[in-house]
Write a protein that holds these residues in place. Structure first.
Motif, PDB file in Angstrom:
ATOM      1  N   SER B 217      26.816  36.570  48.123  1.00 38.86           N
ATOM      2  CA  SER B 217      27.681  35.377  48.187  1.00 38.86           C
ATOM      3  C   SER B 217      29.031  35.649  47.557  1.00 38.86           C
ATOM      4  O   SER B 217      30.059  35.205  48.053  1.00 38.86           O
ATOM      5  N   CYS B 218      29.004  36.368  46.444  1.00 37.05           N
ATOM      6  CA  CYS B 218      30.281  36.706  45.769  1.00 37.05           C
ATOM      7  C   CYS B 218      30.784  38.084  46.193  1.00 37.05           C
ATOM      8  O   CYS B 218      31.968  38.276  46.416  1.00 37.05           O
ATOM      9  N   PHE B 224      32.735  43.852  49.860  1.00 37.16           N
ATOM     10  CA  PHE B 224      31.955  43.674  48.631  1.00 37.16           C
ATOM     11  C   PHE B 224      32.673  42.835  47.596  1.00 37.16           C
ATOM     12  O   PHE B 224      32.507  43.009  46.385  1.00 37.16           O
ATOM     13  N   THR B 225      33.467  41.923  48.085  1.00 40.15           N
ATOM     14  CA  THR B 225      34.022  40.847  47.284  1.00 40.15           C
ATOM     15  C   THR B 225      34.485  39.765  48.244  1.00 40.15           C
ATOM     16  O   THR B 225      34.926  40.075  49.359  1.00 40.15           O
ATOM     17  N   HIS B 226      34.379  38.514  47.803  1.00 47.04           N
ATOM     18  CA  HIS B 226      34.939  37.460  48.667  1.00 47.04           C
ATOM     19  C   HIS B 226      36.404  37.201  48.311  1.00 47.04           C
ATOM     20  O   HIS B 226      37.052  36.372  48.883  1.00 47.04           O
ATOM     21  N   GLY B 227      36.879  37.941  47.310  1.00 48.21           N
ATOM     22  CA  GLY B 227      38.309  37.879  46.989  1.00 48.21           C
ATOM     23  C   GLY B 227      38.706  36.700  46.129  1.00 48.21           C
ATOM     24  O   GLY B 227      39.881  36.543  45.788  1.00 48.21           O
ATOM     25  N   GLY B 228      37.745  35.858  45.774  1.00 54.42           N
ATOM     26  CA  GLY B 228      38.091  34.674  44.986  1.00 54.42           C
ATOM     27  C   GLY B 228      37.736  34.852  43.518  1.00 54.42           C
ATOM     28  O   GLY B 228      37.489  35.960  43.049  1.00 54.42           O
ATOM     29  N   PHE B 229      37.692  33.728  42.806  1.00 51.83           N
ATOM     30  CA  PHE B 229      37.465  33.748  41.363  1.00 51.83           C
ATOM     31  C   PHE B 229      36.169  33.025  41.044  1.00 51.83           C
ATOM     32  O   PHE B 229      35.878  31.978  41.618  1.00 51.83           O
ATOM     33  N   GLU B 230      35.396  33.597  40.158  1.00 55.44           N
ATOM     34  CA  GLU B 230      34.155  32.964  39.733  1.00 55.44           C
ATOM     35  C   GLU B 230      33.972  33.129  38.230  1.00 55.44           C
ATOM     36  O   GLU B 230      34.415  34.126  37.646  1.00 55.44           O
ATOM     37  N   ASN B 231      33.282  32.142  37.655  1.00 57.91           N
ATOM     38  CA  ASN B 231      32.777  32.305  36.297  1.00 57.91           C
ATOM     39  C   ASN B 231      31.348  32.800  36.447  1.00 57.91           C
ATOM     40  O   ASN B 231      30.486  32.067  36.923  1.00 57.91           O
ATOM     41  N   VAL B 260      36.566  38.299  41.548  1.00 62.55           N
ATOM     42  CA  VAL B 260      35.353  39.038  41.863  1.00 62.55           C
ATOM     43  C   VAL B 260      35.756  40.431  42.332  1.00 62.55           C
ATOM     44  O   VAL B 260      36.445  40.576  43.343  1.00 62.55           O
ATOM     45  N   PRO B 261      35.366  41.473  41.609  1.00 58.75           N
ATOM     46  CA  PRO B 261      35.801  42.814  41.997  1.00 58.75           C
ATOM     47  C   PRO B 261      34.948  43.361  43.135  1.00 58.75           C
ATOM     48  O   PRO B 261      33.811  42.919  43.356  1.00 58.75           O
ATOM     49  N   THR B 262      35.483  44.339  43.833  1.00 61.84           N
ATOM     50  CA  THR B 262      34.668  45.023  44.820  1.00 61.84           C
ATOM     51  C   THR B 262      33.610  45.865  44.117  1.00 61.84           C
ATOM     52  O   THR B 262      33.813  46.322  43.001  1.00 61.84           O
ATOM     53  N   THR B 295      28.032  26.972  31.672  1.00 61.00           N
ATOM     54  CA  THR B 295      29.158  26.124  31.278  1.00 61.00           C
ATOM     55  C   THR B 295      29.500  25.270  32.487  1.00 61.00           C
ATOM     56  O   THR B 295      28.969  25.487  33.582  1.00 61.00           O
ATOM     57  N   ASN B 296      30.422  24.357  32.285  1.00 61.62           N
ATOM     58  CA  ASN B 296      30.743  23.469  33.416  1.00 61.62           C
ATOM     59  C   ASN B 296      31.573  24.161  34.489  1.00 61.62           C
ATOM     60  O   ASN B 296      31.801  23.600  35.554  1.00 61.62           O
ATOM     61  N   THR B 297      32.031  25.398  34.223  1.00 63.41           N
ATOM     62  CA  THR B 297      32.752  26.107  35.289  1.00 63.41           C
ATOM     63  C   THR B 297      31.932  27.267  35.847  1.00 63.41           C
ATOM     64  O   THR B 297      32.450  28.039  36.661  1.00 63.41           O
ATOM     65  N   LEU B 298      30.662  27.346  35.439  1.00 68.38           N
ATOM     66  CA  LEU B 298      29.808  28.422  35.963  1.00 68.38           C
ATOM     67  C   LEU B 298      29.762  28.342  37.478  1.00 68.38           C
ATOM     68  O   LEU B 298      29.681  27.252  38.058  1.00 68.38           O
ATOM     69  N   SER B 299      29.824  29.490  38.115  1.00 69.78           N
ATOM     70  CA  SER B 299      29.801  29.520  39.573  1.00 69.78           C
ATOM     71  C   SER B 299      28.586  28.776  40.115  1.00 69.78           C
ATOM     72  O   SER B 299      27.458  28.994  39.645  1.00 69.78           O
ATOM     73  N   PRO B 300      28.797  27.916  41.104  1.00 64.70           N
ATOM     74  CA  PRO B 300      27.656  27.234  41.739  1.00 64.70           C
ATOM     75  C   PRO B 300      26.677  28.221  42.361  1.00 64.70           C
ATOM     76  O   PRO B 300      25.508  27.904  42.559  1.00 64.70           O
TER      77      PRO B 300
END
Lengths: 225, 340
Positions: B217-218, B224-231, B260-262, B295-300
């Motif tokens: 997913s990430c 091997f990355t979706h290019g976005g940001f995750e906690n 999210v790194p490759t 945390t409240n910003t943890l990736s869904p």
């Protein structure tokens, strides 16, 4: 020798006519003022209860738009100019005119599309010191100086930002077209505005940057007849 | 007094120079047909052989730093996926220690943002950050141009790349971008399996199934990355107090999110995470199975428990090792520019 002279004359043509106006071009001349006199760095001025000295004032003007008498857009020129009070030549320049044009507007700062489009040269080259290094984005306006008495305090306004609510790009008022458009900026009013807000330092995109950028753009006014 | 033929020849040379007839050979990015198109728009920065050569020389030149000791390659070594191994946090001039581990430079043409917090919105402009950072290269782009503009090699290379020997900030940045755009990794064992040229072992295959179920997913294929940001649930290092993406956006919702790194070439890019806190892949997997801090910003995408047995972890790592691309890691075109 005659042949050489003839060929070289072609390279001189673009330099002829700068600072001259014709029906095909409009000259914009900016006056950055403190009170009635030109704002200059290192000169002590009095403002409110304080004396201060300006260190620098540089800002981008871009995206010149020509409008007809009904304020309908005729033409847009997306070039950018970097104005610097330490470089008087930068405060006046030509833009192309149009026969139907009655008004001109311009952007104060650099638009968001340019901000996300990578490296540019000329006035937009990052070596001009008007691009943040720690994050992407142009600094639309840099004003720096010091209050020297009785308060001793530095002020630094690096105003920029292109995203969402922190976008700091504003457009000027409509300015009637003439051969030379004199545009005035009351810099003392800008500094007073910042002091009213108790803002002495802005170094990143923020709500204060937006407020001050808007105020700056509104202070750019054509000469009144 | 010049003779007439010499005069005419001189005039012709001037005319040719003025019209930029010397256009360097364009270089196409080679990548698998199954990949999406690159995000980088070459319309304003056409990749050419000369542009890449100029950029490669800049990349390896320590004169980009204030004390002439740190080049881009100091933190981005070609043999280790263009990152800084054995250093949790990268260091720069005067032995200054930074606040993050240098990210890998792989498949950058497909990136929307750059750096762990996405501070750079365009590859051209990314280099400004390390060049100017006091703990990295400690210089600035104007000084870099000043230092290099009289160098006869750079004048020649700049002319070959841009039809003008004057080095500018724009040209330095665009040349660096051109070189980095060529850093494409697409020939790992995984890629060869996808092309039908070889097959995973049973262990790797099991690891791949686990990957697709738990990680994809990430770390989405094929990049091997979706290019976005995750906690991803990393506890904050109180010494660094790094808020990640929130530092750029100013939004609480972005707190502790990082790009999210490759995972390509992950075998060679340790240590892992934005602060290099994990020295091997087992530690990484242990984090995901038992150390995630909610945390409240943890990736869904990490709200549910990640279940991996010890054998599963071994198999998953076996799969991750198939992302190693030695053709990329040891490509002589990416290494120190010894010969033009």
């Amino acid at each position: 020798m005659k042949t050489l002279s003839f060929i070289f004359s072609f390279f001189l043509i673009p330099t002829i006519g700068f600072n001259q106006t014709s029906g095909d071009s409009i000259q914009l001349r900016f006056h950055v003022l403190f009170g009635d006199s030109a704002a200059k760095s290192g000169v002590t001025r009095h403002l409110g209860h304080n004396n201060y000295q300006l260190k620098s004032c540089r800002f981008y003007i871009s995206n010149f738009q020509l409008f007809d008498e009904n304020h309908q857009l005729i033409e847009t020129y997306s070039e950018a100019k970097l104005l610097d009070i330490e470089n008087p030549e930068s405060l006046q320049f030509l833009i192309a005119n149009s026969p139907r044009a009655k008004y001109v507007k311009f952007g104060v700062g650099i638009d968001s599309l340019t901000n996300v489009s990578g490296a540019y040269g000329g006035t937009l080259d990052p070596t001009n010191g008007m691009y943040w290094s720690w994050q992407s984005g142009y600094i639309n306006l840099k004003i720096e100086g010091n209050y020297i008495a009785p308060r001793v305090k530095k002020f630094e306004y690096h105003l920029g930002g292109y995203l969402g609510e922190n976008a700091c790009y504003f457009t000027s008022a409509f300015m009637p077209i003439s051969a030379t458009i004199e545009v005035y900026l009351a810099l003392d009013q800008f500094i007073q505005k910042a002091e009213t807000l108790s803002v002495y330092k802005v170094m990143s995109p923020s709500a204060d940057a937006v407020k001050l950028s808007r105020a700056f753009a509104q202070l750019l006014q054509p000469a009144t007849k | 007094m010049m003779k007439r033929p010499a005069i005419i020849f001189t005039i012709l040379l001037l005319c040719i120079a003025a019209t930029n007839v010397w256009q360097d050979k364009p270089l196409a990015l080679i990548y698998p047909d199954s990949w999406p198109k690159p995000i980088y728009d070459t319309a304003r920065n056409q990749i050419t052989e000369a542009g890449v050569w100029l950029g490669r020389n800049l990349f390896y030149d320590p004169k980009l730093s204030a004390d002439n000791t740190i080049s881009c390659a100091s933190c981005h070594l070609s043999f280790t996926a263009f990152t800084h191994v054995d250093h949790a946090l990268s260091h720069g001039i005067n032995d200054s220690i930074g606040t993050r581990n240098s990210p890998v430079l792989i498949n950058l043409a497909w990136n929307k943002t750059f750096m762990w917090d996405g501070a750079a919105n365009h590859l051209d402009m990314q280099a400004l950050a390390p060049i100017s950072h006091p703990a990295e290269m400690g210089s600035d782009i104007a000084m870099v141009v000043d230092n290099l503009k009289e160098n006869p090699n750079y004048k020649t290379w700049c002319f070959e790349a841009f039809g003008d020997s004057t080095l500018t900030g724009e040209r330095v940045l665009k040349a660096l971008a051109q070189f980095q755009l060529t850093l494409i990794s697409a020939n790992s064992k995984y890629d060869r399996v996808m092309r039908g040229e070889t097959a995973f072992t049973e262990q790797e295959n099991h690891g791949y199934r686990l990957f697709k179920s738990l990680c994809n997913s990430c770390h989405s294929e094929p990049l091997f990355t979706h290019g976005g940001f995750e906690n991803n649930g990393l506890p904050v290092d109180s010494a660094l107090n790094d808020s990640g993406r929130a530092k750029i956006t100013g939004k609480a919702v972005d707190n502790r999110k990082f790009k999210v790194p490759t995972l390509r070439n992950i075998e060679f890019s340790k240590p892992y995470m934005h602060d290099g806190r994990f020295i091997n892949l087992t530690q990484v997997l242990n984090h995901y199975t038992s150390e995630i801090e909610p945390t409240n910003t943890l990736s869904p995408l990490l709200q549910n428990r990640v279940d991996l047995s010890e054998n599963d972890k071994v198999d998953l790592i076996a799969f991750l090792l198939t992302l190693t691309d030695k053709e990329f890691l040891f490509n002589p075109k990416f290494g120190f520019p010894r010969q033009h």
